[in-house]
Motif scaffolding. Structure first.
Motif, PDB file in Angstrom:
ATOM      1  N   LEU A   1       0.840  -1.192   0.000  1.00  0.00           N
ATOM      2  CA  LEU A   1       0.000   0.000   0.000  1.00  0.00           C
ATOM      3  C   LEU A   1       0.878   1.245   0.000  1.00  0.00           C
ATOM      4  O   LEU A   1       1.738   1.407   0.856  1.00  0.00           O
ATOM      5  CB  LEU A   1      -0.905   0.019   1.232  1.00  0.00           C
ATOM      6  CG  LEU A   1      -2.060  -0.985   1.268  1.00  0.00           C
ATOM      7  CD1 LEU A   1      -2.763  -0.933   2.616  1.00  0.00           C
ATOM      8  CD2 LEU A   1      -3.049  -0.723   0.137  1.00  0.00           C
ATOM      9  N   SER A   2       0.636   2.133  -0.931  1.00  0.00           N
ATOM     10  CA  SER A   2       1.334   3.410  -0.983  1.00  0.00           C
ATOM     11  C   SER A   2       0.603   4.418  -0.104  1.00  0.00           C
ATOM     12  O   SER A   2      -0.569   4.232   0.249  1.00  0.00           O
ATOM     13  CB  SER A   2       1.378   3.934  -2.413  1.00  0.00           C
ATOM     14  OG  SER A   2       0.060   4.280  -2.844  1.00  0.00           O
ATOM     15  N   ARG A   3       1.296   5.528   0.212  1.00  0.00           N
ATOM     16  CA  ARG A   3       0.638   6.549   1.023  1.00  0.00           C
ATOM     17  C   ARG A   3      -0.494   7.220   0.254  1.00  0.00           C
ATOM     18  O   ARG A   3      -1.470   7.673   0.862  1.00  0.00           O
ATOM     19  CB  ARG A   3       1.659   7.579   1.510  1.00  0.00           C
ATOM     20  CG  ARG A   3       2.415   8.314   0.420  1.00  0.00           C
ATOM     21  CD  ARG A   3       3.514   9.190   1.022  1.00  0.00           C
ATOM     22  NE  ARG A   3       4.356   9.773  -0.008  1.00  0.00           N
ATOM     23  CZ  ARG A   3       5.468  10.452   0.247  1.00  0.00           C
ATOM     24  NH1 ARG A   3       5.868  10.614   1.495  1.00  0.00           N
ATOM     25  NH2 ARG A   3       6.193  10.953  -0.735  1.00  0.00           N
ATOM     26  N   GLU A   4      -0.390   7.280  -1.085  1.00  0.00           N
ATOM     27  CA  GLU A   4      -1.479   7.861  -1.869  1.00  0.00           C
ATOM     28  C   GLU A   4      -2.753   7.022  -1.729  1.00  0.00           C
ATOM     29  O   GLU A   4      -3.847   7.560  -1.532  1.00  0.00           O
ATOM     30  CB  GLU A   4      -1.076   7.965  -3.342  1.00  0.00           C
ATOM     31  CG  GLU A   4       0.029   8.972  -3.608  1.00  0.00           C
ATOM     32  CD  GLU A   4       1.436   8.384  -3.483  1.00  0.00           C
ATOM     33  OE1 GLU A   4       2.403   9.100  -3.772  1.00  0.00           O
ATOM     34  OE2 GLU A   4       1.566   7.200  -3.090  1.00  0.00           O
ATOM     35  N   THR A   5      -2.604   5.706  -1.840  1.00  0.00           N
ATOM     36  CA  THR A   5      -3.765   4.824  -1.683  1.00  0.00           C
ATOM     37  C   THR A   5      -4.297   4.887  -0.263  1.00  0.00           C
ATOM     38  O   THR A   5      -5.517   4.966  -0.037  1.00  0.00           O
ATOM     39  CB  THR A   5      -3.376   3.376  -2.035  1.00  0.00           C
ATOM     40  OG1 THR A   5      -3.006   3.299  -3.406  1.00  0.00           O
ATOM     41  CG2 THR A   5      -4.539   2.429  -1.780  1.00  0.00           C
ATOM     42  N   ALA A   6      -3.395   4.846   0.720  1.00  0.00           N
ATOM     43  CA  ALA A   6      -3.817   4.889   2.118  1.00  0.00           C
ATOM     44  C   ALA A   6      -4.571   6.169   2.431  1.00  0.00           C
ATOM     45  O   ALA A   6      -5.569   6.158   3.175  1.00  0.00           O
ATOM     46  CB  ALA A   6      -2.603   4.742   3.037  1.00  0.00           C
ATOM     47  N   LEU A   7      -4.133   7.296   1.858  1.00  0.00           N
ATOM     48  CA  LEU A   7      -4.816   8.561   2.118  1.00  0.00           C
ATOM     49  C   LEU A   7      -6.233   8.550   1.540  1.00  0.00           C
ATOM     50  O   LEU A   7      -7.179   9.014   2.185  1.00  0.00           O
ATOM     51  CB  LEU A   7      -4.014   9.718   1.523  1.00  0.00           C
ATOM     52  CG  LEU A   7      -4.592  11.126   1.773  1.00  0.00           C
ATOM     53  CD1 LEU A   7      -4.723  11.390   3.269  1.00  0.00           C
ATOM     54  CD2 LEU A   7      -3.713  12.174   1.120  1.00  0.00           C
ATOM     55  N   LYS A   8      -6.402   8.012   0.331  1.00  0.00           N
ATOM     56  CA  LYS A   8      -7.751   7.891  -0.247  1.00  0.00           C
ATOM     57  C   LYS A   8      -8.655   7.051   0.665  1.00  0.00           C
ATOM     58  O   LYS A   8      -9.816   7.397   0.889  1.00  0.00           O
ATOM     59  CB  LYS A   8      -7.674   7.242  -1.630  1.00  0.00           C
ATOM     60  CG  LYS A   8      -7.085   8.103  -2.721  1.00  0.00           C
ATOM     61  CD  LYS A   8      -7.078   7.333  -4.032  1.00  0.00           C
ATOM     62  CE  LYS A   8      -6.434   8.121  -5.158  1.00  0.00           C
ATOM     63  NZ  LYS A   8      -6.410   7.342  -6.423  1.00  0.00           N
ATOM     64  N   LEU A   9      -8.111   5.957   1.158  1.00  0.00           N
ATOM     65  CA  LEU A   9      -8.897   5.086   2.027  1.00  0.00           C
ATOM     66  C   LEU A   9      -9.214   5.759   3.356  1.00  0.00           C
ATOM     67  O   LEU A   9     -10.329   5.647   3.871  1.00  0.00           O
ATOM     68  CB  LEU A   9      -8.136   3.778   2.260  1.00  0.00           C
ATOM     69  CG  LEU A   9      -8.041   2.856   1.043  1.00  0.00           C
ATOM     70  CD1 LEU A   9      -6.940   1.827   1.226  1.00  0.00           C
ATOM     71  CD2 LEU A   9      -9.377   2.158   0.787  1.00  0.00           C
TER      72      LEU A   9
END
Length: 350
Positions: A193-201
């Motif tokens: 998981l990238s921070r970009e994906t984690a932030l969206k979630l």
């Protein structure tokens, strides 16, 4: 793409045949170095591995992570894993329950885990492409304490019968977070998981992340092995487990991280906890022991992990695993290079 019930059953059994397949590279945790404290000023009885999570107490911060379920042949595997979790006091997650939602006769291969472990912490599991109604059914099927929503786009793209449309996943997750009565855990299945994906979630309400980093079982290779023409382009794809933890921690948000992906020894578990994970999940490594050596051998292995984690905590100057995240450490190799390129700092004062 619609998959038949019989086809799904064959695929689940093939996963059990090929689950040892790993991509190139490692979890990145070998780049993480804890600092030995020769004067810990602690006694063995001072070390307490127990933790509270999702309202229940675990003997140690370990999860037997999502593995199997569906065809009748998987029932005893899940039953044995549930007994191991109960006898060692750790959490457990089942494999994807979509098979039982489509074929109610397979529901017992999942429900058995609650019968064998009535008071334990058990997680349901379903793909992000499913509806809120299906999520409720998965939770109810095993009286789950939480729901893992797995993000498996890479696997689907290699799977011959896999999905090719991924729009709407985030909206599905938003609805599950808002309307389910149990917490939702966003879970990758081997590509990190990238921070970009984690932030969206996070912005969609998710507060628990299972990183499912590169370095362990590679479901793209598993699905590739089921094809006439193998697909090897994704053998090195994704973020390692170590990098995934650090990417999410860099957001500086109040959330829980579960470290999974290529963790096959207690030292790697301790390294993941030191990076900031709250719990550590293990799937393929534990399954291999169960299938090859039996239930008692797996219980002995889990107990051994607990004892080794206590040793590592003591020699790091910690009374609890959570304290590892505040201790100095050194990061080297490719993980250090990644952090530099992504402008992620992890400096800790001694």
């Amino acid at each position: 793409m619609q998959e038949s019930i019989a086809g799904r059953g064959r695929r689940k059994l093939e996963h059990l045949r090929f689950f040892r397949l790993e991509g190139k590279g490692t979890s990145g945790l070998e780049d993480v170095h804890l600092i030995h404290q020769a004067l810990p000023e602690l006694d063995w009885q001072d070390i307490d591995l127990s933790c509270r999570w999702l309202g229940k107490t675990l003997a140690a911060p370990f999860i037997i992570n999502a593995l199997t379920g569906g065809p009748p042949e998987t029932l005893e595997i899940n039953a044995a894993l549930a007994r191991v979790a109960r006898r060692t006091g750790i959490a457990m997650a089942v494999g994807s329950q979509k098979a039982a939602i489509e074929n109610k006769q397979w529901a017992d291969t999942f429900a058995v885990v609650r019968r064998e472990n009535p008071e334990g912490l058990i997680l349901a599991n379903l793909g992000a492409g499913n509806s809120l109604e299906a999520a409720r059914e998965a939770v109810d099927m095993i009286a789950a304490d939480g729901l893992q929503i797995h993000l498996n786009a890479a696997q689907e793209l290699v799977m011959p019968e896999g999905d090719r449309t991924f729009r709407g996943w985030l909206q599905n997750i938003r609805e599950m977070v808002e309307y389910l009565e149990v917490p939702v855990i966003a879970k990758e299945v081997g590509f990190g998981l990238s921070r970009e994906t984690a932030l969206k979630l996070y912005q969609s309400g998710v507060r628990i992340f299972d990183v499912g980093g590169r370095g362990g079982t590679n479901f793209a290779l598993i699905e590739s092995s089921r094809r006439q023409r193998e697909v090897t382009a994704l053998s090195e794809w994704g973020l390692t487990t170590a990098v995934s933890i650090l990417e999410i921690k860099a957001l500086g948000l109040p959330l829980d991280i579960i470290a999974t992906g290529g963790i096959s020894n207690p030292l790697d578990a301790a390294r993941a906890l030191a990076l900031g994970a709250k719990l550590v999940g293990v799937a393929g490594y534990f399954l291999k022991i169960l299938l090859e050596q039996g239930e008692d051998a797996l219980i002995q292995e889990v107990v051994g992990w607990q004892e080794d984690l206590k040793r590592i905590c003591l020699l790091s100057g910690c009374t609890r695993p959570t304290e590892l995240a505040d201790k100095p450490l050194v990061i080297t190799g490719k993980t250090r290079e990644w952090l530099k390129e992504r402008n992620i700092s992890i400096h800790r004062s001694p």
